[in-house]
Design a protein around this motif. Structure first.
Motif, PDB file in Angstrom:
ATOM      1  N   LYS A 123       0.393   1.747 -17.128  1.00 57.68           N
ATOM      2  CA  LYS A 123       0.858   1.604 -15.098  1.00 57.68           C
ATOM      3  C   LYS A 123       0.668   0.635 -14.674  1.00 57.68           C
ATOM      4  O   LYS A 123       1.075   0.294 -13.525  1.00 57.68           O
ATOM      5  N   TRP A 124      -0.190  -0.176 -14.766  1.00 59.48           N
ATOM      6  CA  TRP A 124      -0.865  -1.601 -14.714  1.00 59.48           C
ATOM      7  C   TRP A 124       0.235  -2.216 -14.317  1.00 59.48           C
ATOM      8  O   TRP A 124       0.767  -2.920 -13.516  1.00 59.48           O
ATOM      9  N   LEU A 184      -3.397  -6.405  -6.832  1.00 67.81           N
ATOM     10  CA  LEU A 184      -3.567  -7.612  -6.663  1.00 67.81           C
ATOM     11  C   LEU A 184      -5.216  -7.596  -6.425  1.00 67.81           C
ATOM     12  O   LEU A 184      -5.643  -9.006  -6.100  1.00 67.81           O
ATOM     13  N   THR A 185      -6.352  -6.755  -6.592  1.00 68.61           N
ATOM     14  CA  THR A 185      -7.215  -6.260  -6.458  1.00 68.61           C
ATOM     15  C   THR A 185      -8.309  -6.510  -7.821  1.00 68.61           C
ATOM     16  O   THR A 185      -9.394  -6.478  -7.812  1.00 68.61           O
ATOM     17  N   ASN A 234       2.438  -3.708 -11.452  1.00 75.10           N
ATOM     18  CA  ASN A 234       3.029  -5.322 -11.046  1.00 75.10           C
ATOM     19  C   ASN A 234       3.845  -5.476 -11.273  1.00 75.10           C
ATOM     20  O   ASN A 234       4.245  -6.729 -10.085  1.00 75.10           O
ATOM     21  N   LYS A 235       4.847  -5.277 -12.112  1.00 73.45           N
ATOM     22  CA  LYS A 235       6.252  -5.378 -11.780  1.00 73.45           C
ATOM     23  C   LYS A 235       6.505  -5.472 -10.151  1.00 73.45           C
ATOM     24  O   LYS A 235       7.275  -5.998  -9.566  1.00 73.45           O
ATOM     25  N   ARG A 262       0.561  -1.143  -0.093  1.00 70.66           N
ATOM     26  CA  ARG A 262      -0.286  -0.177  -0.280  1.00 70.66           C
ATOM     27  C   ARG A 262       0.925   1.272   0.375  1.00 70.66           C
ATOM     28  O   ARG A 262       0.648   2.330  -0.913  1.00 70.66           O
ATOM     29  N   ALA A 263       1.899   1.089   0.966  1.00 68.57           N
ATOM     30  CA  ALA A 263       2.690   2.654   0.903  1.00 68.57           C
ATOM     31  C   ALA A 263       3.658   2.164  -0.945  1.00 68.57           C
ATOM     32  O   ALA A 263       3.642   3.769  -0.764  1.00 68.57           O
ATOM     33  N   ALA A 264       3.673   1.788  -1.223  1.00 61.11           N
ATOM     34  CA  ALA A 264       4.494   2.053  -3.046  1.00 61.11           C
ATOM     35  C   ALA A 264       3.214   1.783  -3.267  1.00 61.11           C
ATOM     36  O   ALA A 264       4.018   1.652  -4.776  1.00 61.11           O
ATOM     37  N   LYS A 265       2.292   1.920  -3.133  1.00 63.58           N
ATOM     38  CA  LYS A 265       1.018   2.297  -3.845  1.00 63.58           C
ATOM     39  C   LYS A 265       1.051   1.316  -5.445  1.00 63.58           C
ATOM     40  O   LYS A 265       0.702   1.707  -6.094  1.00 63.58           O
TER      41      LYS A 265
END
Length: 155
Positions: free
Chosen positions: A63-64, A41-42, A68-69, A33-36
């Motif tokens: 961006k996704w 995952l959702t 994801n990477k 979450r901190a890394a945004k």
């Protein structure tokens, strides 16, 4: 001078080895979450339906893929070497999390079931102090409570 990243430290100190799945996941979520990047995952990878797709859709997909990477890097770096090798070929971070859950996530059910079995079947032995029986029942109750708390944490 080396930089100090407290998020990396959390993951280094809590690598997934198997039995610690719930603790690992509990520590991994705030890092992602901190890394945004937690949203990967959702959400599914955006697909581009045709050749005349607006640039904003291309940007959203790019961006996704980048996020994801990054999520995969965080997840894989927080696993033992053996588990890294098992998951390294998976394309999506959500696939790694699902596979990890399938491998290790159901352990809390076993703890709860064993605690319920002990709770139902435990009887006080004649001639023993009540104190010993009460302490044993408290231990069984605590095991059941821990199983329930962990189930709540997992969701």
């Amino acid at each position: 001078m080396a930089s100090y990243n407290p998020l990396a430290k959390i993951l280094d100190e809590n690598k997934l080895t198997g039995p610690n799945y719930l603790d690992w996941k509990m520590n991994l979520k705030p890092v992602l979450r901190a890394a945004k990047v937690y949203y990967v995952l959702t959400t599914e990878e955006p697909n581009l339906p045709g050749p005349d797709v607006p640039q904003t859709d291309h940007d959203r997909k790019s961006k996704w893929l980048e996020d994801n990477k990054m999520a995969k890097c965080h997840i894989l770096s927080s696993m033992s070497n053996v588990l890294q090798q098992q998951h390294i070929g998976m394309a999506a971070a959500s696939d790694i999390m699902l596979n990890s859950k399938e491998m290790f996530g159901e352990q809390h059910c076993t703890v709860s079931l064993l605690a319920i079995r002990d709770l139902i079947s435990t009887k006080m032995i004649e001639g023993t102090p009540v104190r010993d029986h009460v302490l044993k029942m408290i231990g069984v109750g605590m095991a059941l409570e821990i199983g329930c708390e962990r189930r709540e944490l997992e969701s």
